[in-house]
Design an enzyme around this catalytic site. Sequence first.
Site, PDB file in Angstrom:
ATOM      1  N   TYR A 197      47.799  32.805  36.645  1.00  0.00           N
ATOM      2  CA  TYR A 197      46.493  33.446  36.517  1.00  0.00           C
ATOM      3  C   TYR A 197      45.474  32.341  36.277  1.00  0.00           C
ATOM      4  O   TYR A 197      45.611  31.543  35.364  1.00  0.00           O
ATOM      5  CB  TYR A 197      46.476  34.433  35.348  1.00  0.00           C
ATOM      6  CG  TYR A 197      45.126  35.061  35.147  1.00  0.00           C
ATOM      7  CD1 TYR A 197      44.736  36.143  35.904  1.00  0.00           C
ATOM      8  CD2 TYR A 197      44.229  34.555  34.214  1.00  0.00           C
ATOM      9  CE1 TYR A 197      43.486  36.716  35.743  1.00  0.00           C
ATOM     10  CE2 TYR A 197      42.980  35.118  34.045  1.00  0.00           C
ATOM     11  CZ  TYR A 197      42.625  36.208  34.810  1.00  0.00           C
ATOM     12  OH  TYR A 197      41.384  36.765  34.649  1.00  0.00           O
ATOM     13  N   CYS A 198      44.442  32.290  37.094  1.00  0.00           N
ATOM     14  CA  CYS A 198      43.421  31.254  36.971  1.00  0.00           C
ATOM     15  C   CYS A 198      42.154  31.868  36.387  1.00  0.00           C
ATOM     16  O   CYS A 198      41.519  32.697  37.042  1.00  0.00           O
ATOM     17  CB  CYS A 198      43.122  30.624  38.323  1.00  0.00           C
ATOM     18  SG  CYS A 198      41.879  29.332  38.244  1.00  0.00           S
ATOM     19  N   PRO A 199      41.756  31.478  35.180  1.00  0.00           N
ATOM     20  CA  PRO A 199      40.542  32.067  34.603  1.00  0.00           C
ATOM     21  C   PRO A 199      39.273  31.632  35.323  1.00  0.00           C
ATOM     22  O   PRO A 199      38.264  32.325  35.262  1.00  0.00           O
ATOM     23  CB  PRO A 199      40.559  31.567  33.159  1.00  0.00           C
ATOM     24  CG  PRO A 199      41.425  30.382  33.159  1.00  0.00           C
ATOM     25  CD  PRO A 199      42.424  30.579  34.253  1.00  0.00           C
TER      26      PRO A 199
END
Length: 158
Positions: free
Chosen positions: A150-152
């Site tokens: 998951y890439c913020p």
Amino acid sequence: MGRRDFCSIGTDFESKHWLSLDPCGLLCITLSISIHLFAVITAGCTLISHHVLAKVLYGALYVPFAAMALLSLYMAATTDPGAVPMGARPLPENIASESDATQIERDPTRGGMRRRRGVRRCRKCNDNYKPSRAHHDSVTGRCIVKMDHYCPWVCNAV
């Protein structure tokens, strides 16, 4: 089982529009959009205000590329990364290969390895079918096919 936050926006199985409403991701994407807009406004208003050639190059090159960067960021944040739909089933040609496949995994109760056969199911998605190379994303609450992390900064799974 997905995250439902607003009427039709979220990562829930019933959501019509995909958007991860993770607070850290929303903060990062807001910061990224702010930096882009600050750069466009600062360059346009202060840095090139006295040069005609600079204004032409700014309007012809910099503004379109900045707009494409913002559009790409929007598309990365609002595109479904490959979530497994509720009620998904293996394809008929994959049923035989998945049911005959033997999976070796750690057994935490016995401290060793164990072999498991059959179609994989996700315990966190109400025993929904979990295709090969799919992983459960704890931020969005869904199983994502070919997920890395998951890439913020894009507020989505990649």
